[in-house]
Write an enzyme that holds these catalytic residues in place. Structure first.
Site, PDB file in Angstrom:
ATOM      1  N   LYS A 225      35.665  25.231  41.480  1.00 50.92           N
ATOM      2  CA  LYS A 225      34.553  26.119  41.171  1.00 50.92           C
ATOM      3  C   LYS A 225      33.236  25.348  41.224  1.00 50.92           C
ATOM      4  O   LYS A 225      33.173  24.177  40.840  1.00 50.92           O
ATOM      5  CB  LYS A 225      34.791  26.702  39.770  1.00 50.92           C
TER       6      LYS A 225
ATOM      7  N   SER B  23      34.051  34.938  36.326  1.00 51.91           N
ATOM      8  CA  SER B  23      33.186  33.957  36.981  1.00 51.91           C
ATOM      9  C   SER B  23      33.948  32.957  37.830  1.00 51.91           C
ATOM     10  O   SER B  23      33.383  32.359  38.744  1.00 51.91           O
ATOM     11  CB  SER B  23      32.327  33.224  35.942  1.00 51.91           C
TER      12      SER B  23
ATOM     13  N   THR C 217      35.069  30.505  29.556  1.00 57.44           N
ATOM     14  CA  THR C 217      34.542  30.627  28.206  1.00 57.44           C
ATOM     15  C   THR C 217      35.183  31.838  27.545  1.00 57.44           C
ATOM     16  O   THR C 217      35.764  31.746  26.478  1.00 57.44           O
ATOM     17  CB  THR C 217      33.007  30.761  28.225  1.00 57.44           C
TER      18      THR C 217
ATOM     19  N   GLY D  68      37.461  34.738  29.361  1.00 58.89           N
ATOM     20  CA  GLY D  68      38.105  35.537  30.391  1.00 58.89           C
ATOM     21  C   GLY D  68      37.906  35.083  31.818  1.00 58.89           C
ATOM     22  O   GLY D  68      38.442  35.708  32.741  1.00 58.89           O
ATOM     23  N   SER D  69      37.172  33.994  32.046  1.00 59.10           N
ATOM     24  CA  SER D  69      36.765  33.658  33.414  1.00 59.10           C
ATOM     25  C   SER D  69      37.855  33.032  34.263  1.00 59.10           C
ATOM     26  O   SER D  69      37.658  32.850  35.469  1.00 59.10           O
ATOM     27  CB  SER D  69      35.551  32.726  33.379  1.00 59.10           C
TER      28      SER D  69
END
Length: 470
Positions: free
Chosen positions: A12, A93, A114, A116-117
């Site tokens: 990421k 994200s 943080t 659910g990402s």
């Protein structure tokens, strides 16, 4: 040779890498920025033999900029879409990493969560996502969001692949004080936890509110009931007549002040730590002004509402109001462990769309494919114009547990995955087809050489990943 010798890995675009690739968080504000230290996780991947050959798109600044920004959108890369529907919301994200995993663009993928990402995009893109306990993996060398909650973890095609990556990146790091909370001297053998018998004798809690939320969606509810039958058939005991003491999924119980102040203060430290700061930004106020005055950032369309809330949040991380909010949120986070303890359970099971307070409790979870919406299901378009549900879009379940309980979570997830093999059907459901194998062992055994084109052949996935040659 290391565990990932020769394996291509995509990370990421919040992970700092000392190579020719920028680390931007999806924003022009960080194009050309230089950093003193590489991400600890990236360095560990390299030492294990992995080839870091690209960065995946994300929701800009980890979905922290504005409620107007869709999941998977950033000014640097545009809108990334899930591969199961022409306008599919990739949800979360770390969406670029999840999309790339589903399309076999590499052998393993790094994300960060943080709230659910990792779990949410893993669900909607038909892959496995593992959100470790906050502190099991180092966040040093990443763009922060909330250091009290941020967690670095893998996404991959299978549970075993996530276990292999976790084995590499877990461990204490002097550059991240949260890792000092790791309770063991040596990292457990997470790969050895991948056993077909992993659910045998496990006690699983399923709160009533989780049932209710699953049953509100008929297709998801039916699949969840079938999953409970499956885990029972594999030797687990399901405890269903239980409930959280204070937490109510989806009730909007999180208070913003904790996260707002953490975001503001963590950005001040982040900008102060840049070796080269291309736009001379020092805090979130200056970042907002950059967004407003840089046409490419599209402030008029997308705003910077969450950044502005963080800028204007009263107090600091030492103020009484902040500490009181933090204490209330942490108490909500303890509700999962309380439920497990009071009912002598090992793990909690829920659909991956269930709002669980894993962030508030710094707790681990692993999302495993459960099924797909039927071909005649209704397309549900969200307020930002993307398909949240619809024909062939995947859904998943999450095994969650106490802090540092990744061993049993991986065992449960692996046993369920091997018994159901839902992801074997991914390619049949996709509107964008994957290429090649992304199984870590297959890649290593075949000694194949992989490359990613900077522009993918299909327009819908052209901005999923950015390649670097180094």
């Amino acid at each position: 040779m290391g565990a990932l010798h020769g394996i291509p890995v995509l990370v990421k675009d919040i992970f700092i890498s000392h190579d020719k690739m920028d680390t931007t968080g999806g924003s022009y504000a960080l194009v050309g920025a230089k950093y003193h230290h590489e991400s600890t996780a990236v360095t560990k991947l390299r030492k294990a033999g992995a080839i870091i050959f690209g960065k995946t798109s994300l929701s800009e600044w980890g979905m922290a900029r504005s409620p107007k920004c869709p999941s998977g959108w950033s000014t640097m890369f545009g809108q990334a879409l899930g591969p199961f529907h022409p306008i599919q919301d990739p949800q979360g994200s770390s969406s670029g990493s999840a999309i790339a995993a589903s399309l076999h663009y590499a052998g393993a993928f790094l994300g960060a969560e943080t709230c659910g990402s990792i779990l949410y995009p893993a669900q909607r893109n038909g892959v496995v996502g593992l959100k470790p306990t906050t502190g099991l993996t180092s966040r040093a060398g990443t763009i922060p969001l909330n250091p009290d909650q941020d967690s670095v973890g893998p996404l991959a095609a299978s549970v075993k692949d996530t276990a292999i990556v976790l084995q590499v990146i877990a461990g204490k790091d002097d550059k991240d004080t949260a890792t000092a909370e790791i309770p063991f001297d040596s990292i457990p053998d997470y790969v050895a936890c991948c056993r077909a018998s992993g659910l045998d004798g496990v006690r699983i809690a399923v709160p009533r509110s989780v049932f209710t939320q699953a049953e509100s969606d008929p297709e998801l509810g039916a699949a969840f009931r079938a999953a409970l039958q499956q885990v029972r058939s594999l030797g687990a005991t399901v405890i269903g007549d239980v409930e959280f003491k204070t937490w109510r999924p989806g009730a909007g119980m999180r208070e913003d002040l904790w996260g707002d102040i953490q975001l503001r203060e963590s950005y001040e430290k982040f900008f102060a730590g840049l070796r080269v700061n291309p736009h001379g930004l020092h805090n979130i106020s200056e970042l907002i002004e950059f967004i407003k005055t840089t046409p490419e950032e599209q402030y008029d369309k997308f705003g910077a509402g969450w950044f502005e809330n963080a800028r204007d949040a009263p107090g600091s991380s030492s103020s009484n109001e902040y500490l009181q909010v933090k204490a209330r949120m942490e108490q909500l986070g303890e509700d999962v462990v309380r439920l497990l303890d009071e009912n002598n359970c090992d793990v909690l099971l829920a659909t991956s769309s269930t709002d669980l307070p894993l962030d508030l409790g710094k707790l681990p979870g692993i999302s495993v494919p459960l099924g797909f919406y039927s071909e005649n299901s209704e397309v549900v378009i969200g307020p930002k114009g993307l398909a949240r549900q619809g024909p062939n879009i995947p859904f998943a379940i999450t095994f969650a547990g106490r802090r540092f309980s990744e061993e049993i979570l991986i065992s449960c997830a692996y046993a369920f995955e091997q018994a159901t093999k839902i992801s074997d059907h991914n390619e049949d459901k996709m509107t964008v087809k994957p290429r090649g194998s992304n199984d870590i062992k297959s890649l290593a055994d075949d000694k194949k050489v992989f490359a990613i084109k900077q522009r993918m052949s299909n327009e819908r996935t052209s901005r999923v990943a950015r390649a670097g040659i180094h």
